[in-house]
Enzyme design. Structure first.
Site, mmCIF file in Angstrom:
data_model
loop_
_atom_site.group_PDB
_atom_site.id
_atom_site.type_symbol
_atom_site.label_atom_id
_atom_site.label_comp_id
_atom_site.label_asym_id
_atom_site.label_seq_id
_atom_site.Cartn_x
_atom_site.Cartn_y
_atom_site.Cartn_z
ATOM 1 N N TYR A 39 -1.621 0.116 10.264
ATOM 2 C CA TYR A 39 -1.902 -0.516 8.966
ATOM 3 C C TYR A 39 -0.678 -0.403 8.044
ATOM 4 O O TYR A 39 -0.189 -1.402 7.503
ATOM 5 C CB TYR A 39 -3.131 0.125 8.298
ATOM 6 N N SER A 71 0.831 -1.209 0.000
ATOM 7 C CA SER A 71 0.000 0.000 0.000
ATOM 8 C C SER A 71 0.861 1.252 0.000
ATOM 9 O O SER A 71 1.973 1.256 0.551
ATOM 10 C CB SER A 71 -0.853 -0.021 1.268
ATOM 11 N N LYS A 101 2.056 -3.323 6.480
ATOM 12 C CA LYS A 101 2.342 -3.514 5.056
ATOM 13 C C LYS A 101 3.845 -3.415 4.785
ATOM 14 O O LYS A 101 4.393 -4.173 3.971
ATOM 15 C CB LYS A 101 1.560 -2.487 4.221
#
Ligand code: UDP
Length: 321
Positions: free
Chosen positions: A141, A117, A145
């Site tokens: 988050y 991402s 990643k």
């Protein structure tokens, strides 16, 4: 070659599954159906209901279907939720990935494609983000990643894997109305929700250092995201020697929140003036991809524009509401 697609029933996963199946690749889906739905998988593609947190599920599908490549999409992806529940995000996103890699190595799978991402970059202070722009995620988050990319690179070196990590920018749209996003956690569906409720769409901050004061992002049609996966799978299928690529998937074009909302007003036929709300914590002013490397490496380039993203997302929204 048979590709296992984890998370293949979710919004992005099902687009990838459809395009890979149409391109003639043999695929099998593993999904826990926590947010995806079984009826969105094309006929003829086997769906195994199971979890990447369960090594036995992974071993069974890899062995049972003669899997030779893994495309790991299954993950939690909501930034605010990751701040509230970091342990959940680390478990789902990193323990899940670790299991996938362990099962792949144990099962003789040597090709891995990973959903990463733009969140790995955090708040980049550059006009166009290249793959060598320093990574500095600002929420759990994005951290999961980035650590996932490191884990894959380390495993690739140690076990001779070929790997591609694709860093998605702002995904929107639908290739067909029934494939649309079920979630309401990004700008386009959030604006649709407000309009459907008879409210003005919100702009989170209009005092950023951008041309119109609202945040600028690189929006990309989910069908383009899927075609980048097809290109990456072909590259991995063809690789005789191990390869290791980390690539942005974007259009290289910045679009502001105010500009997006103007397109949404036009296409939905709801010319309601947006309402300015306070800045959302952690939002960078501008995140726009350089899409040069993926073009050079895979010959891929986005084909859909903003109108196509918004009109297809609107058709999907109307089907559901
Ligand atoms: N945004 C907004 N109003 C909304 C939803 C989002 O102004 O109702 C803004 C948000 O602050 C960000 C941009 O739209 O600047 C894209 O947000 P999104 O959550 O879709 O993706 P992000 O870039 O945060 O991953």
């Amino acid at each position: 070659m048979t590709w296992l697609i984890t998370g293949g029933a979710g919004y992005i996963g099902r687009h990838v599954v459809h395009q890979l199946a149409e391109a003639g690749e043999r695929v099998v889906v593993l999904d826990d159906l926590s947010s995806g739905s079984a009826d969105r998988i094309p006929a003829g593609v086997p769906l195994v209901q199971g979890s990447t947190l369960d090594r036995a599920d992974l071993d069974a599908v890899i062995k049972g279907h003669g899997v030779t490549g893994v495309l790991h999409i299954a993950a939690k992806k909501q930034v605010a939720e990751s701040v509230a529940e970091p342990l959940l995000y680390y478990r789902e996103n990193l323990t899940g990935l670790q299991n996938v890699l362990e099962a792949a190595v144990a099962g003789g799978v040597r090709k891995v494609l990973y959903s990463s991402s733009a969140a790995v970059y955090g708040t980049p202070d550059v006009d166009l983000v290249t793959e060598s722009t320093p990574c500095a995620p600002i929420n759990p988050y994005g951290e999961t990643k980035l650590v996932g990319e490191w884990l894959i690179q380390a495993a690739a070196k140690a076990y001779g894997l070929s790997t591609v990590a694709l860093r998605y920018f702002n995904v929107a749209g639908a290739a067909a109305p029934e494939l649309g996003d079920d979630g309401v956690s990004n700008l386009v569906p959030m604006a649709f929700q407000r309009l459907t409720d008879g409210q003005a769409p919100l702009i989170f901050g209009d005092d950023y250092a951008t041309p119109d004061g609202t945040c600028v992002r690189d929006y990309i049609h989910v069908a383009d995201i899927a075609s980048a996966h097809v290109a990456a799978v072909r590259r991995l299928n063809a690789a005789a020697e191990p390869i290791s690529l980390t690539l942005n998937i974007g259009r290289g074009e910045g679009v502001s929140v105010a500009e997006m909302l103007a397109v949404i007003a036009r296409i939905s036929g709801n010319p309601v003036a947006p309402q300015v709300a306070p800045r959302r914590p952690g939002d960078p002013a501008r995140v726009v991809a350089s899409a040069e490397l993926i073009h050079r490496e895979l010959g891929w380039k986005a084909e859909h524009d903003i109108d196509s993203m918004v009109s297809s997302a609107w058709a999907a929204w109307q089907l559901r509401h």
